[in-house]
Design an enzyme around this catalytic site. Sequence first.
Site, PDB file in Angstrom:
ATOM      1  N   GLU A 107     -10.759  -5.033   9.194  1.00 11.89           N
ATOM      2  CA  GLU A 107     -10.151  -3.792   8.720  1.00 11.89           C
ATOM      3  C   GLU A 107     -10.657  -3.499   7.303  1.00 11.89           C
ATOM      4  OE1 GLU A 107      -5.911  -4.147   8.540  1.00 11.89           O
ATOM      5  OE2 GLU A 107      -5.627  -2.108   7.842  1.00 11.89           O
TER       6      GLU A 107
ATOM      7  N   GLY B  65       2.541  -5.988   7.076  1.00 12.55           N
ATOM      8  CA  GLY B  65       1.427  -6.594   6.340  1.00 12.55           C
ATOM      9  C   GLY B  65       0.287  -6.932   7.269  1.00 12.55           C
ATOM     10  N   SER B  66      -0.488  -7.921   6.874  1.00 14.59           N
ATOM     11  CA  SER B  66      -1.695  -8.253   7.636  1.00 14.59           C
ATOM     12  C   SER B  66      -1.355  -9.074   8.883  1.00 14.59           C
ATOM     13  CB  SER B  66      -2.648  -9.048   6.744  1.00 14.59           C
ATOM     14  OG  SER B  66      -1.996 -10.228   6.332  1.00 14.59           O
TER      15      SER B  66
ATOM     16  N   CYS C  78      -2.527   1.859   6.489  1.00 14.40           N
ATOM     17  CA  CYS C  78      -2.685   1.057   7.720  1.00 14.40           C
ATOM     18  C   CYS C  78      -3.146   1.895   8.897  1.00 14.40           C
ATOM     19  CB  CYS C  78      -1.379   0.352   8.032  1.00 14.40           C
ATOM     20  SG  CYS C  78      -0.001   1.483   8.142  1.00 14.40           S
TER      21      CYS C  78
ATOM     22  N   ASN D  45       0.801  -1.236   0.000  1.00 16.24           N
ATOM     23  CA  ASN D  45       0.000   0.000   0.000  1.00 16.24           C
ATOM     24  C   ASN D  45       0.833   1.285   0.000  1.00 16.24           C
ATOM     25  OD1 ASN D  45       0.626  -0.801   2.642  1.00 16.24           O
ATOM     26  ND2 ASN D  45      -0.990   0.452   3.486  1.00 16.24           N
TER      27      ASN D  45
ATOM     28  N   GLU E 220       4.836  -5.304  11.778  1.00 17.14           N
ATOM     29  CA  GLU E 220       4.053  -4.068  11.613  1.00 17.14           C
ATOM     30  C   GLU E 220       2.741  -4.468  10.954  1.00 17.14           C
ATOM     31  OE1 GLU E 220       4.795  -0.887  12.427  1.00 17.14           O
ATOM     32  OE2 GLU E 220       6.812  -1.244  13.194  1.00 17.14           O
TER      33      GLU E 220
HETATM   34  P1  NAD Z   1      -0.163  -9.123   3.318  1.00 18.14           P
HETATM   35  O1  NAD Z   1      -0.045  -9.646   4.705  1.00 18.14           O
HETATM   36  O2  NAD Z   1      -1.112  -9.814   2.399  1.00 18.14           O
HETATM   37  O3  NAD Z   1       1.260  -9.138   2.572  1.00 18.14           O
HETATM   38  C1  NAD Z   1       2.426  -8.602   3.136  1.00 18.14           C
HETATM   39  C2  NAD Z   1       3.641  -9.342   2.629  1.00 18.14           C
HETATM   40  O4  NAD Z   1       3.550 -10.718   2.987  1.00 18.14           O
HETATM   41  C3  NAD Z   1       3.822  -9.315   1.113  1.00 18.14           C
HETATM   42  O5  NAD Z   1       5.180  -9.058   0.823  1.00 18.14           O
HETATM   43  C4  NAD Z   1       3.419 -10.711   0.664  1.00 18.14           C
HETATM   44  O6  NAD Z   1       4.142 -11.158  -0.446  1.00 18.14           O
HETATM   45  C5  NAD Z   1       3.731 -11.572   1.860  1.00 18.14           C
HETATM   46  N1  NAD Z   1       2.815 -12.698   2.006  1.00 18.14           N
HETATM   47  C6  NAD Z   1       1.480 -12.720   1.717  1.00 18.14           C
HETATM   48  N2  NAD Z   1       0.960 -13.910   2.006  1.00 18.14           N
HETATM   49  C7  NAD Z   1       1.960 -14.671   2.496  1.00 18.14           C
HETATM   50  C8  NAD Z   1       2.052 -16.012   2.989  1.00 18.14           C
HETATM   51  N3  NAD Z   1       0.999 -16.816   3.025  1.00 18.14           N
HETATM   52  N4  NAD Z   1       3.255 -16.451   3.418  1.00 18.14           N
HETATM   53  C9  NAD Z   1       4.338 -15.647   3.396  1.00 18.14           C
HETATM   54  N5  NAD Z   1       4.308 -14.385   2.942  1.00 18.14           N
HETATM   55  C10 NAD Z   1       3.150 -13.895   2.488  1.00 18.14           C
HETATM   56  O7  NAD Z   1      -0.525  -7.583   3.489  1.00 18.14           O
HETATM   57  P2  NAD Z   1      -0.826  -6.495   2.395  1.00 18.14           P
HETATM   58  O8  NAD Z   1      -2.096  -6.851   1.684  1.00 18.14           O
HETATM   59  O9  NAD Z   1       0.377  -6.227   1.558  1.00 18.14           O
HETATM   60  O10 NAD Z   1      -1.076  -5.204   3.314  1.00 18.14           O
HETATM   61  C11 NAD Z   1      -2.288  -4.974   3.935  1.00 18.14           C
HETATM   62  C12 NAD Z   1      -2.210  -5.184   5.438  1.00 18.14           C
HETATM   63  O11 NAD Z   1      -1.000  -4.688   5.957  1.00 18.14           O
HETATM   64  C13 NAD Z   1      -3.291  -4.427   6.180  1.00 18.14           C
HETATM   65  O12 NAD Z   1      -3.752  -5.225   7.244  1.00 18.14           O
HETATM   66  C14 NAD Z   1      -2.565  -3.222   6.732  1.00 18.14           C
HETATM   67  O13 NAD Z   1      -3.139  -2.638   7.855  1.00 18.14           O
HETATM   68  C15 NAD Z   1      -1.241  -3.797   7.032  1.00 18.14           C
HETATM   69  N6  NAD Z   1      -0.239  -2.753   7.013  1.00 18.14           N
HETATM   70  C16 NAD Z   1       0.412  -2.439   8.150  1.00 18.14           C
HETATM   71  C17 NAD Z   1       1.329  -1.420   8.147  1.00 18.14           C
HETATM   72  C18 NAD Z   1       2.097  -1.016   9.372  1.00 18.14           C
HETATM   73  O14 NAD Z   1       3.044  -0.262   9.209  1.00 18.14           O
HETATM   74  N7  NAD Z   1       1.752  -1.475  10.555  1.00 18.14           N
HETATM   75  C19 NAD Z   1       1.598  -0.733   6.969  1.00 18.14           C
HETATM   76  C20 NAD Z   1       0.914  -1.099   5.823  1.00 18.14           C
HETATM   77  C21 NAD Z   1       0.010  -2.117   5.848  1.00 18.14           C
END
Ligand code: NAD
Length: 453
Positions: free
Chosen positions: A331, A187-188, A243, A114, A209
Amino acid sequence: MEIQEIVSNQNAFFKTQQTKSLKFRKMYLEKLRDVVIKNEDLLYEAIYQDFGKSKFDTFTTELSFVLNDIDYYLKNVNSLSKPKRVRTNLSNQIGKSSIHPEPLGCVLVIGAWNYPYQLSLSPMVAALAAGNCCILKPSEIAENTMKVMAKLINDNFPSEYLYVYEGGIDETTALLKLKFDKIFFTGSTKVGKIVYKAAAEHLTPVVLELGGKSPAIVTKDADLEVAAKRIVWGKFLNAGQTCVAPDYLLVEESIHEQFLEMLRKYIVEFQYGPDAEQYTRIINRRNFDRLVKLIDKDKLYYGGNSEEKKLYIEPTLLNMINWEDEVMQEEIFGPILPVISFTNFNLALKTILDLEKPLAAYLFTRNSEEKETFTAKLSFGGGCINDVIMHLGNERLPFGGVGNSGIGNYHGKFGFDAFSHQKSVLEKATWGEPSIKYPPYTEKKLSWIRKLL
Ligand code: NAD
């Protein structure tokens, strides 16, 4: 070259001790700054292709963060990495005590899509400033930005020091089997748990994070115009795919109608139309479909339109929302703002307290008692009073979640510390030692020791 080989080369390179040199770290931070500045247009183009993010938003919310981080570490790396003397306790006299920040080794940074530049490059910059080797795995969902980061970094940096690894779930799963000295994941919460489990196999420390539903509370004592303007800006920035965006609003009943009208006014004023340069698209069809389903037409106050071809969703306000509504279950991560009304401030806080701890929380009020109660009672990663999101812009504030919204934090000094080990060293003089420490022990020695300790 296979990724295992690159990681193994990074481990070998780290052992040469070269990355510990401050000159070395600064040289590469400067190089990274040059690469970013020289290739700004490529970076803007890639993110525009991924989800229509404008040059203005990309500079203010992505590149300026990365460039500021580089400058911060260039300026502060000497003092951050300097050993710090601390007082030595009586039983360790005569001695000197000090804390030596040291790099961890080869670290892995996994980014989210994002804010693809900021969330990948800022932790990476902190890792390099702290003297580590680094593998960066950006999100494959923002494919063009992933590719441009891989090209620029892999063409300009030695892979045994810094390498961008492109890939999706399969590649990340394979990567997580390898041993790293730290994993920094954005990520999530769902994937955060997968990362945490994989890290546990190697006893690798993590920073996670994550996300969550971040509330914004608006009371009758708020400056309503300011609140509405700032909330609309923060919620619809990046089309709500932030996020720390306010996920939902809790608005005091007596000002509820008036406030909704103000929100509507600012949405119109900011011109977030389907062809607006200043309004970002939804990242992909999957998220577009998920978000469109959350728009309950019966509760629509404003917006609700979408254009599938353009992956555009209009800023949308949902009114008369209750906690059982679908939009309140997860979310939102998109341009939909549900508004819930409350009559009692303390009860509203209690409701939030019963939910998972959010990444951010916001309060709009001029009432000092409400400000104090909010800060003292609610647990959240970080937040603002009378603003949204802007706490991230102060590098003196740590940025990270708590509970379900994450583990650990970064930005400024905190980022440096996240990628450092604090090594304790006690240096003793070889003279002036009391004999009572050593056997044979006697009652008399014990009575002296009791007095001393
Ligand atoms: P995501 O968890 O789907 O992906 C994040 C990363 O994990 C990516 O690089 C992806 O390739 C990898 N990934 C995805 N599935 C995986 C798996 N099964 N095994 C190993 N790696 C995997 O998250 P997203 O869709 O990129 O981002 C959205 C989420 O991230 C939202 O919940 C948001 O709130 C959160 N977020 C948090 C912050 C923060 O700074 N705290 C910042 C941005 C986004």
